[in-house]
Design a protein around this motif. Structure first.
Motif, short mmCIF file in Angstrom:
data_model
loop_
_atom_site.label_atom_id
_atom_site.label_comp_id
_atom_site.label_asym_id
_atom_site.label_seq_id
_atom_site.Cartn_x
_atom_site.Cartn_y
_atom_site.Cartn_z
N ALA A 1 1.76 6.71 -6.94
CA ALA A 1 0.71 7.64 -7.36
C ALA A 1 1.14 9.08 -7.11
O ALA A 1 0.91 9.97 -7.96
N ALA A 2 1.78 9.34 -5.98
CA ALA A 2 2.24 10.69 -5.67
C ALA A 2 3.31 11.15 -6.66
O ALA A 2 3.43 12.35 -6.95
N ARG B 1 0.99 4.16 -2.94
CA ARG B 1 0.77 5.59 -2.65
C ARG B 1 1.97 6.42 -3.12
O ARG B 1 1.81 7.52 -3.65
N ARG B 2 3.15 5.88 -2.93
CA ARG B 2 4.36 6.58 -3.35
C ARG B 2 4.38 6.74 -4.88
O ARG B 2 4.71 7.81 -5.40
N LEU C 1 0.83 -1.20 0.00
CA LEU C 1 0.00 0.00 0.00
C LEU C 1 0.87 1.26 0.00
O LEU C 1 0.59 2.23 -0.71
N ALA C 2 1.94 1.23 0.78
CA ALA C 2 2.84 2.39 0.83
C ALA C 2 3.52 2.61 -0.52
O ALA C 2 3.67 3.75 -0.98
N ALA D 1 -5.42 1.22 -0.54
CA ALA D 1 -4.41 2.29 -0.54
C ALA D 1 -5.04 3.67 -0.67
O ALA D 1 -4.34 4.68 -0.59
N GLY D 2 -6.37 3.72 -0.86
CA GLY D 2 -7.06 4.99 -0.99
C GLY D 2 -6.98 5.60 -2.38
O GLY D 2 -7.43 6.73 -2.59
N LEU D 3 -6.46 4.83 -3.34
CA LEU D 3 -6.23 5.40 -4.67
C LEU D 3 -7.47 5.38 -5.55
O LEU D 3 -7.46 5.98 -6.63
#
Length: 335
Positions: free
Chosen positions: A93-94, A90-91, A86-87, A112-114
């Motif tokens: 996507a950012a 997120r990395r 998940l981290a 992951a909230g994406l």
């Protein structure tokens, strides 16, 4: 070269895991590989998979760093994915990576909230679960895949191939994608809004098939084709034709015809210097205005802009795989 990172989240679906290498590893542009594909896992080595198998993955989550596209394939980790995965997502996507999932990989993206605020899909038996567990996600249940900009999701199994071909088509045009599809012996274009589940089970059609009629129509896209013409070729009524067509393709006959004509127009724009009016005629779309309308609706580009973006030498095809993928299959111990 476009870098594709594929994440194997245990227990992984081996079929899904093989799709990105099959599709992206076969894409050539001007004779050169268009993509570099690498497979990674939270813990490199033997990774648990379905069916009593294990897959050997050489790389870890570092494959995500610097990747242009990151794909999470099908997994049984619908309830709780590895926090390290998940981290990493997120990395990525950012950092601006294009994020995608195949099958139940959508649950990992959701964790992951994406997918919050995005349209998304997954394998149809799990659509209701995805919607219930993640109310911030706009779940679209009965489609092959959803392209929501920076985040793309697909239904299960073969729909993952449709998604990957869509990405190749978006990156390099219809001709390159069609060349890859020919190597994989699959349809060059099944669009995302096509239904996951046929209107009838295949057994309901018995020995009757419209494959010959579809092939006949593909050879006559530059000609006017009505439902009565298709029904006459199939030696059936219009009503039966429409019902069988939807059972076999998930589309009505006229929807299918339009998709084929738009794809023919895309290839003509890429591979010829025909005027737009002639492209419209030879693809069966009739007029330049009609071509402009349907192409803009499908790919958000005018014919001129599409040609400027994708035109070039005839695409090559390749059967080799991209080195360094780090993926091999082996039987699990004791299996």
């Amino acid at each position: 070269m476009h870098r594709v990172a594929v994440l194997a989240v245990p227990p992984a679906t081996t079929f899904d895991l093989s799709i990105p290498e099959l599709v992206f590893g076969s894409a050539l542009v001007n004779g050169a590989p268009a993509y570099e594909v690498r497979v990674g896992a939270p813990d490199p080595g033997l990774v648990e998979a379905y069916g009593g198998l294990q897959v050997s993955v050489r790389h870890g989550l570092e494959v995500v760093d610097g990747a242009d596209t990151v794909i999470v394939t099908g997994t049984g980790a619908r309830s709780e994915a590895d926090p390290r995965v998940l981290a990493a997502l997120r990395r990525a996507a950012a950092a601006g990576s294009r994020i995608a999932s195949i099958c139940t990989g959508a649950f990992v993206l959701a964790q992951a909230g994406l997918l919050d605020g995005h349209r998304a899909t997954t394998y149809w038996p799990f659509s209701a679960e995805l919607a219930q567990r993640f109310p911030a996600v706009d779940v679209v249940g009965d489609v092959l895949f959803v392209d929501d900009g920076a985040v793309l999701t697909s239904a299960g199994l073969a729909a993952g191939m449709d998604l990957c071909l869509h990405l190749v088509r978006s990156d390099h045009g219809a001709a390159v994608a069609a060349a890859v599809a020919r190597l994989a012996v699959v349809s060059p274009a099944r669009y995302g809004d096509q239904a996951q589940v046929a209107a009838e089970p295949p057994s309901a059609a018995g020995a009757f098939s419209l494959a010959g009629t579809r092939a006949w129509a593909l050879g006559r896209l530059d000609q006017p084709l009505a439902l009565v013409d298709l029904a006459a070729h199939a030696h059936t009524s219009v009503r039966t034709l429409t019902r069988r067509f939807q059972a076999e393709t998930g589309l009505t006959p006229l929807q299918w015809l339009l998709d084929q004509r738009v794809d023919r127009a895309r290839e003509l724009l890429e591979l010829t210097d025909l005027p737009v009016e002639r492209v419209a005629e030879r693809s069966g779309l009739g007029s330049a205005d009609s071509l402009r309308h349907h192409l803009s609706r499908r790919v958000r580009l005018t014919p001129t802009a599409y040609r400027r973006r994708y035109s070039g030498p005839s695409p090559g095809t390749g059967t080799g795989t991209t080195p360094g993928t780090g993926l091999s299959a082996s039987s699990a111990p004791g299996s």
